[in-house]
Design a protein around this motif. Structure first.
Motif, PDB file in Angstrom:
ATOM      1  N   ASP A 440      -7.336  88.643  59.606  1.00 18.80           N
ATOM      2  CA  ASP A 440      -8.341  88.862  58.765  1.00 18.80           C
ATOM      3  C   ASP A 440      -8.157  89.771  57.509  1.00 18.80           C
ATOM      4  O   ASP A 440      -8.949  90.166  56.894  1.00 18.80           O
ATOM      5  CB  ASP A 440      -9.391  89.602  59.733  1.00 18.80           C
ATOM      6  N   GLY A 441      -6.727  89.952  57.143  1.00 18.91           N
ATOM      7  CA  GLY A 441      -6.508  90.992  56.115  1.00 18.91           C
ATOM      8  C   GLY A 441      -6.335  90.107  54.908  1.00 18.91           C
ATOM      9  O   GLY A 441      -6.147  88.925  54.856  1.00 18.91           O
ATOM     10  N   ARG A 442      -6.159  90.765  53.769  1.00 27.80           N
ATOM     11  CA  ARG A 442      -5.820  90.230  52.406  1.00 27.80           C
ATOM     12  C   ARG A 442      -4.827  89.352  52.283  1.00 27.80           C
ATOM     13  O   ARG A 442      -4.646  88.157  51.516  1.00 27.80           O
ATOM     14  CB  ARG A 442      -6.269  91.120  51.238  1.00 27.80           C
ATOM     15  N   GLU A 443      -3.801  89.638  52.892  1.00 31.74           N
ATOM     16  CA  GLU A 443      -2.448  88.957  52.884  1.00 31.74           C
ATOM     17  C   GLU A 443      -2.231  88.033  54.119  1.00 31.74           C
ATOM     18  O   GLU A 443      -1.170  87.285  54.173  1.00 31.74           O
ATOM     19  CB  GLU A 443      -1.304  89.944  53.037  1.00 31.74           C
ATOM     20  N   ALA A 444      -3.390  87.729  54.891  1.00 35.49           N
ATOM     21  CA  ALA A 444      -3.258  86.819  55.978  1.00 35.49           C
ATOM     22  C   ALA A 444      -3.948  85.385  55.297  1.00 35.49           C
ATOM     23  O   ALA A 444      -4.721  85.520  54.598  1.00 35.49           O
ATOM     24  CB  ALA A 444      -3.903  87.092  57.162  1.00 35.49           C
ATOM     25  N   TYR A 445      -3.591  84.438  55.868  1.00 34.78           N
ATOM     26  CA  TYR A 445      -4.177  83.063  55.572  1.00 34.78           C
ATOM     27  C   TYR A 445      -3.847  81.929  56.664  1.00 34.78           C
ATOM     28  O   TYR A 445      -2.878  82.123  57.626  1.00 34.78           O
ATOM     29  CB  TYR A 445      -3.608  82.571  54.294  1.00 34.78           C
ATOM     30  N   ILE A 446      -4.634  80.817  56.640  1.00 36.80           N
ATOM     31  CA  ILE A 446      -4.313  79.645  57.429  1.00 36.80           C
ATOM     32  C   ILE A 446      -4.249  78.637  56.491  1.00 36.80           C
ATOM     33  O   ILE A 446      -5.296  78.200  55.694  1.00 36.80           O
ATOM     34  CB  ILE A 446      -5.505  79.497  58.544  1.00 36.80           C
ATOM     35  N   LEU A 447      -2.943  77.930  56.495  1.00 31.70           N
ATOM     36  CA  LEU A 447      -2.669  76.815  55.539  1.00 31.70           C
ATOM     37  C   LEU A 447      -2.891  75.441  56.522  1.00 31.70           C
ATOM     38  O   LEU A 447      -2.372  75.351  57.550  1.00 31.70           O
ATOM     39  CB  LEU A 447      -1.411  77.115  55.240  1.00 31.70           C
ATOM     40  N   TYR A 448      -3.553  74.680  55.867  1.00 33.06           N
ATOM     41  CA  TYR A 448      -3.656  73.416  56.455  1.00 33.06           C
ATOM     42  C   TYR A 448      -4.206  72.275  55.258  1.00 33.06           C
ATOM     43  O   TYR A 448      -4.270  72.697  54.224  1.00 33.06           O
ATOM     44  CB  TYR A 448      -4.748  73.305  57.560  1.00 33.06           C
ATOM     45  N   ALA A 460       1.562  63.966  58.710  1.00 30.25           N
ATOM     46  CA  ALA A 460       1.496  62.459  59.325  1.00 30.25           C
ATOM     47  C   ALA A 460       2.797  62.053  59.380  1.00 30.25           C
ATOM     48  O   ALA A 460       3.011  61.074  60.051  1.00 30.25           O
ATOM     49  CB  ALA A 460       0.791  61.631  58.546  1.00 30.25           C
ATOM     50  N   ARG A 461       3.732  62.656  58.739  1.00 35.50           N
ATOM     51  CA  ARG A 461       5.099  61.911  58.960  1.00 35.50           C
ATOM     52  C   ARG A 461       6.018  62.496  60.158  1.00 35.50           C
ATOM     53  O   ARG A 461       7.177  62.004  60.375  1.00 35.50           O
ATOM     54  CB  ARG A 461       6.007  62.399  57.559  1.00 35.50           C
ATOM     55  N   GLY A 462       5.553  63.519  60.899  1.00 37.51           N
ATOM     56  CA  GLY A 462       5.748  63.799  62.184  1.00 37.51           C
ATOM     57  C   GLY A 462       6.416  65.118  62.074  1.00 37.51           C
ATOM     58  O   GLY A 462       6.548  65.815  63.191  1.00 37.51           O
ATOM     59  N   ARG A 463       7.027  65.671  61.183  1.00 34.96           N
ATOM     60  CA  ARG A 463       8.111  66.933  61.227  1.00 34.96           C
ATOM     61  C   ARG A 463       7.100  68.193  60.624  1.00 34.96           C
ATOM     62  O   ARG A 463       7.444  69.138  61.487  1.00 34.96           O
ATOM     63  CB  ARG A 463       8.922  66.920  60.409  1.00 34.96           C
ATOM     64  N   THR A 464       6.283  68.149  59.946  1.00 31.65           N
ATOM     65  CA  THR A 464       5.657  69.233  59.353  1.00 31.65           C
ATOM     66  C   THR A 464       4.425  69.900  60.368  1.00 31.65           C
ATOM     67  O   THR A 464       3.626  68.694  60.841  1.00 31.65           O
ATOM     68  CB  THR A 464       4.992  68.886  58.084  1.00 31.65           C
ATOM     69  N   PRO A 465       4.247  70.934  60.559  1.00 36.29           N
ATOM     70  CA  PRO A 465       3.181  71.510  61.572  1.00 36.29           C
ATOM     71  C   PRO A 465       1.795  71.069  60.650  1.00 36.29           C
ATOM     72  O   PRO A 465       1.566  71.085  59.573  1.00 36.29           O
ATOM     73  CB  PRO A 465       3.256  72.923  61.481  1.00 36.29           C
ATOM     74  N   ASP A 466       0.813  70.970  61.701  1.00 31.58           N
ATOM     75  CA  ASP A 466      -0.520  70.644  61.227  1.00 31.58           C
ATOM     76  C   ASP A 466      -1.310  71.876  60.707  1.00 31.58           C
ATOM     77  O   ASP A 466      -1.973  71.838  59.544  1.00 31.58           O
ATOM     78  CB  ASP A 466      -1.714  70.297  62.337  1.00 31.58           C
ATOM     79  N   ILE A 467      -0.571  73.024  61.175  1.00 33.12           N
ATOM     80  CA  ILE A 467      -1.464  74.251  60.586  1.00 33.12           C
ATOM     81  C   ILE A 467      -0.373  75.319  60.509  1.00 33.12           C
ATOM     82  O   ILE A 467       0.380  75.473  61.469  1.00 33.12           O
ATOM     83  CB  ILE A 467      -2.699  74.835  61.684  1.00 33.12           C
ATOM     84  N   VAL A 468      -0.455  76.202  59.486  1.00 33.13           N
ATOM     85  CA  VAL A 468       0.326  77.402  59.385  1.00 33.13           C
ATOM     86  C   VAL A 468      -0.596  78.490  59.428  1.00 33.13           C
ATOM     87  O   VAL A 468      -1.334  78.678  58.519  1.00 33.13           O
ATOM     88  CB  VAL A 468       1.303  77.459  58.514  1.00 33.13           C
ATOM     89  N   VAL A 469      -0.297  79.645  60.567  1.00 32.63           N
ATOM     90  CA  VAL A 469      -1.123  80.926  60.440  1.00 32.63           C
ATOM     91  C   VAL A 469      -0.298  81.916  60.131  1.00 32.63           C
ATOM     92  O   VAL A 469       0.757  82.172  60.673  1.00 32.63           O
ATOM     93  CB  VAL A 469      -1.635  81.034  61.780  1.00 32.63           C
ATOM     94  N   GLN A 470      -0.464  82.733  58.956  1.00 24.86           N
ATOM     95  CA  GLN A 470       0.112  83.818  58.814  1.00 24.86           C
ATOM     96  C   GLN A 470      -0.638  84.917  59.004  1.00 24.86           C
ATOM     97  O   GLN A 470      -2.075  85.156  58.131  1.00 24.86           O
ATOM     98  CB  GLN A 470       0.419  83.886  56.919  1.00 24.86           C
ATOM     99  N   PRO A 471      -0.625  85.772  60.055  1.00 28.72           N
ATOM    100  CA  PRO A 471      -1.360  86.956  60.449  1.00 28.72           C
ATOM    101  C   PRO A 471      -1.147  87.903  59.558  1.00 28.72           C
ATOM    102  O   PRO A 471      -0.477  88.220  58.591  1.00 28.72           O
ATOM    103  CB  PRO A 471      -1.061  87.129  61.909  1.00 28.72           C
ATOM    104  N   ASN A 472      -1.941  89.318  59.718  1.00 29.78           N
ATOM    105  CA  ASN A 472      -1.770  90.264  58.858  1.00 29.78           C
ATOM    106  C   ASN A 472      -0.378  90.804  58.963  1.00 29.78           C
ATOM    107  O   ASN A 472       0.176  90.680  59.902  1.00 29.78           O
ATOM    108  CB  ASN A 472      -2.639  91.459  59.345  1.00 29.78           C
ATOM    109  N   PRO A 473       0.214  91.398  57.871  1.00 33.23           N
ATOM    110  CA  PRO A 473       1.697  91.697  57.842  1.00 33.23           C
ATOM    111  C   PRO A 473       1.747  92.603  59.049  1.00 33.23           C
ATOM    112  O   PRO A 473       0.884  93.649  59.098  1.00 33.23           O
ATOM    113  CB  PRO A 473       1.923  92.319  56.542  1.00 33.23           C
ATOM    114  N   GLY A 474       2.579  92.993  59.803  1.00 32.18           N
ATOM    115  CA  GLY A 474       2.895  93.681  60.873  1.00 32.18           C
ATOM    116  C   GLY A 474       2.453  93.125  62.048  1.00 32.18           C
ATOM    117  O   GLY A 474       2.873  93.890  63.326  1.00 32.18           O
TER     118      GLY A 474
END
Length: 556
Positions: A440-448, A460-474
């Motif tokens: 929930d911090g400013r350096e966190a994100y959910i990429l999709y 869809a090609r099979g290798r790449t994750p559907d979602i990348v979650v970068q939590p708060n640093p730390g």
């Protein structure tokens, strides 16, 4: 040192036709010959060293405090890049792939040493007739010692691949084994150098004996001398793995120091056979990484947000600097220092160095996915469910999806149609209180979605994750008391690395470059040093990766 605020880029026109067709064209070959003609043989060898965990701040601090005199001498004679970063993910696999392919996970296809691919079949499915979707594990269990969950009793991982770790793929209607060198999706500097430099020899030493076979590249033969050393093997002298304490890890790293010295002396990595000095060679070192991860309460990690090293990190940096001194001394002893370029950097950093930011609430991300039935609620997915309880015993479930967590979360959905629902669930639980994922911090994100596809490729090609979650640093998704730092994601301490480049007869010795660069730029720079066209690396051509500032032209 004189600070250079910014180098002037020399744009290189690479049209789509060159990328797709011209990699092996006469034009590239001709320019390759032109480059080598004007290189005057200044660089005949390139030594690449990865001190895993080495932050830029570690380099600056230890040089300014005279704590790393050997690295300081290289920096004084070379160039220090103060703003170097990994390309988005900072696990060992994408970190090293950046250095040796010039590509990010988007082109190299390496997201983690434990990942997932929807197109693969199980190791036991030799006809490729069953379900697809395999949890690919290329760690210490890739060696045959781990077959059927066996103990890791040999430094060389048992001397062969664990057949239970080798999945299958249906290629042109034929079911084929997928070894690590088949798994990487682009070529490496080792392959290019062997194919382009007459009589070239290549060598590398890393932490896992068989998982790092991908360094050979798709040809399977890029590295002439791939040292088979397994850091998680049992040291007979202590009956423990080499990662139990940083001072024990020094013993493992000493194997790599000796391998490099033997190679400089005209032997193979074992010291048993005569061999030419490698054109491109190097090694990975783990002592600093182990010291950084060690709990602060036991002397591990850092003392404050200014990267003041704790006792273990201080000792680890001193050890690594001494190792570097031994290697450089041997180059000088063999009259090779004046013809060898040396690059000191890291695959990844470590997070958090500021212990006050540390959050360990357990693997709340995986638990949230399980609770909402996006993964099996009992943890029966991928290699988390094996008959022996050990990874890579060949009995993992197929087609289950997967989640990989450290200080990042990579999510491969069992059913990609659930993407919107999963993203909503994640966004509804961003806080750090249970069941939140602490993003929930400013350096966190959910990429999709399209943003993720643009950065990492189409799931869809099979290798790449559907979602990348970068939590708060730390944040580290664990409750373990054995580690206070981790890596893998894109937190600042993960991605901002040390990078020192020494070349013989350097015209810009002792300079600092503060222009932002990526570690992917190391690979094309190595080729440029040897007078080869950087675009011979497929990832360089596909991603438009530039050489490091100062190495754009033929003369440097």
């Amino acid at each position: 040192m004189k600070t250079i605020r910014r180098w002037m880029w020399m744009p290189r026109a690479i049209g789509a036709g060159v990328v797709l067709v011209g990699l092996h064209s006469q034009g590239v070959a001709a320019r390759d010959g032109h480059d080598r003609e004007h290189q005057h043989d200044a660089v005949k060898h390139v030594l690449l060293i990865s001190f895993d965990g080495l932050h830029e701040q570690d380099v600056a601090r230890c040089i300014n405090s005279n704590a790393c005199p050997n690295l300081a001498l290289l920096a004084k004679a070379g160039t220090t890049y103060t703003n170097a970063h990994t390309p988005g993910l900072s696990d060992s696999f994408p970190g090293l792939a950046a250095l040796v392919t010039g590509g990010s996970p988007k082109s190299a296809g390496l997201f983690y040493d434990v990942s997932y691919d929807r197109t693969l079949y199980a190791p036991s499915d030799t006809n490729c007739t069953g379900k697809q979707g395999w949890n690919v594990v290329l760690d210490e269990t890739a060696g045959i010692d781990a077959e059927n969950g066996g103990a890791l009793t040999h430094l060389n991982g048992g001397g062969a691949f664990n057949p239970q770790a080798i999945p299958h793929a249906l290629i042109n209607g034929v079911c084929q084994s997928v070894y690590p060198h088949n798994y990487v999706q682009t070529n490496t500097i080792f392959e290019v150098v062997k194919q382009s430099v007459t009589g070239a020899r290549t060598a590398w030493a890393d932490k896992h004996a068989w998982g790092y076979d991908w360094l050979n590249g798709p040809s399977g033969a890029g590295v002439d001398d791939l040292s088979r050393t397994e850091i998680n093997s049992i040291d007979p002298a202590t009956n423990t793995a080499y990662t139990d304490r940083y001072s024990h890890t020094e013993a493992f790293d000493n194997f790599h120091v000796q391998s490099l010295i033997d190679e400089i002396d005209g032997k193979d990595s074992t010291g048993q056979s005569t061999a030419s000095v490698p054109t491109v060679f190097g090694a990975n070192f783990q002592t600093l990484s182990v010291a950084q991860k060690a709990p602060v309460a036991t002397g591990g990690g850092y003392l404050d947000a200014s990267f003041t090293p704790g006792p273990q990190v201080s000792a680890a940096i001193a050890y690594l600097d001494g190792a570097l001194g031994r290697i450089v001394s041997e180059l000088k002893q063999q009259n090779l220092y004046s013809s060898t370029a040396i690059i000191v950097t890291a695959k990844h950093g470590q997070s958090p160095t500021d212990h006050s930011k540390l959050v360990k609430n357990g693997d709340t991300l995986t638990k949230l996915l399980e609770t909402n039935n996006y993964l099996d609620p009992n943890g029966n997915f991928g290699q988390a469910n094996t008959k022996s309880g050990n990874l890579n015993d060949g009995t993992g479930l197929v087609g289950t999806g997967f989640v990989q967590t450290d200080d990042v979360g990579l999510i491969w959905l069992h059913d990609p149609r659930q993407l919107s629902a999963v993203v909503k669930t994640l966004k509804d639980n961003l806080g750090c209180n249970a069941p939140g994922i602490c993003a929930d911090g400013r350096e966190a994100y959910i990429l999709y979605g399209p943003q993720l596809a643009a950065k990492f490729g189409d799931p869809a090609r099979g290798r790449t994750p559907d979602i990348v979650v970068q939590p708060n640093p730390g944040v580290i998704y664990t409750s373990s008391t054995s580690k206070d730092e981790e890596h893998g994601g894109n937190a600042p301490d993960d991605s901002h690395l040390g990078l020192v480049v020494y070349t013989p007869r350097a015209h810009r010795a002792g300079q600092l470059v503060d222009e932002r660069v990526l570690t992917t730029q190391v690979a094309p720079t190595i080729l440029r040093m040897l007078g080869l066209a950087p675009e011979l690396l497929h990832s360089v051509a596909l991603e438009g990766t530039r050489t490091l500032p100062g190495f754009e032209r033929e003369h440097f």
